[in-house]
Design a protein around this motif. Structure first.
Motif, short mmCIF file in Angstrom:
data_model
loop_
_atom_site.label_atom_id
_atom_site.label_comp_id
_atom_site.label_asym_id
_atom_site.label_seq_id
_atom_site.Cartn_x
_atom_site.Cartn_y
_atom_site.Cartn_z
N VAL A 128 6.16 -50.66 -3.37
CA VAL A 128 5.60 -50.25 -4.65
C VAL A 128 5.12 -48.81 -4.59
O VAL A 128 5.32 -48.02 -5.52
N GLN A 129 4.51 -48.44 -3.46
CA GLN A 129 4.04 -47.08 -3.31
C GLN A 129 5.18 -46.08 -3.46
O GLN A 129 5.01 -44.99 -4.04
N VAL A 132 6.03 -45.24 -7.17
CA VAL A 132 5.04 -44.51 -7.95
C VAL A 132 5.16 -43.01 -7.68
O VAL A 132 5.24 -42.58 -6.53
N LEU A 138 -0.89 -47.43 -9.66
CA LEU A 138 -0.58 -48.85 -9.52
C LEU A 138 -1.68 -49.60 -10.24
O LEU A 138 -2.86 -49.41 -9.96
N SER A 140 -2.75 -53.49 -11.05
CA SER A 140 -2.39 -54.85 -10.66
C SER A 140 -3.51 -55.83 -10.99
O SER A 140 -4.68 -55.46 -11.09
N LYS A 206 -1.89 -42.96 -6.48
CA LYS A 206 -1.16 -42.50 -5.31
C LYS A 206 -1.58 -41.08 -4.95
O LYS A 206 -1.67 -40.21 -5.82
#
Length: 207
Positions: A128-129, A132, A138, A140, A206
């Motif tokens: 996922v990182q 981005v 992110l 969630s 991020k």
């Protein structure tokens, strides 16, 4: 037991038809999400299900790519978007690692009630990182069953054996936060919607 895609394909019609149990908590979480959205953003939702959240938030951003491991869920989402005339949501059949997303990066990646369902969640968070953009977010919400009563874990394990529950990782809230930070994010907001470990909400940026 069935694999994750097969499980959600089988249960998709019931999932779509089932009314939401805690509308108030959902709306509180969505209010927090909307506070981070802007009209120029490209957004990805992992584990979108039937796309209800993606379509709800689409009016606040440039475009939403809604992805799910279940082809049946994607079919429901596409049909609903077509019926409602929503043109800035596209649906992609993909696992939560984004393997079908062509290496694109996004301003915001959303993952609601899905991280705990992924085998190898540490690797999934790292993936996922990579989806981005630098400085992106992110957002969630994850049930942290490791902090819940033991009988929930016992019940889920029994249901998995007979095919009525998918794979589940039993996160603790502190461990989930730590893993997100170790993947290269800085947590900027947390909350619980509902006010229990079952609704751990995290916004992380991020570096």
């Amino acid at each position: 037991m069935v694999n994750s895609a097969g499980f959600w394909d089988k249960h998709a019609p019931g999932y779509v038809a089932r009314p939401m149990k805690d509308v108030a908590s959902y709306e509180k979480a969505m209010d927090r999400v909307r506070s981070y959205l802007t009209p120029e953003q490209e957004v990805l939702e992992l584990g979108c299900g039937s796309g209800a959240t993606a379509m709800l938030l689409a009016k606040h951003v440039k475009h939403v790519t809604a992805s799910d491991i279940s082809g049946k869920m994607i079919e429901f989402g596409r049909e609903k978007a077509w019926d409602d005339g929503i043109e800035n949501v596209s649906f992609v059949h993909s696992s939560a690692d984004g393997s079908a997303l062509d290496g694109k990066t996004y301003d915001v990646v959303m993952a609601y009630n899905v991280i705990h369902l992924i085998k190898g969640p540490v690797e999934a968070i790292n993936q996922v990182q990579r989806l981005v953009k630098p400085g992106g977010l992110l957002i969630s919400k994850t049930p942290c069953l490791g902090d819940s009563a033991f009988y929930w874990r016992w019940l889920i394990n029994v249901m998995r054996l007979v095919g009525y529950a998918p794979y589940v990782t039993y996160f603790k809230q502190v461990d989930l936060g730590r893993q997100i930070e170790q993947a290269g994010f800085k947590i900027v907001e947390t909350g619980n919607y509902p006010a229990s470990p079952m609704g751990r909400f995290i916004v992380a940026r991020k570096a």
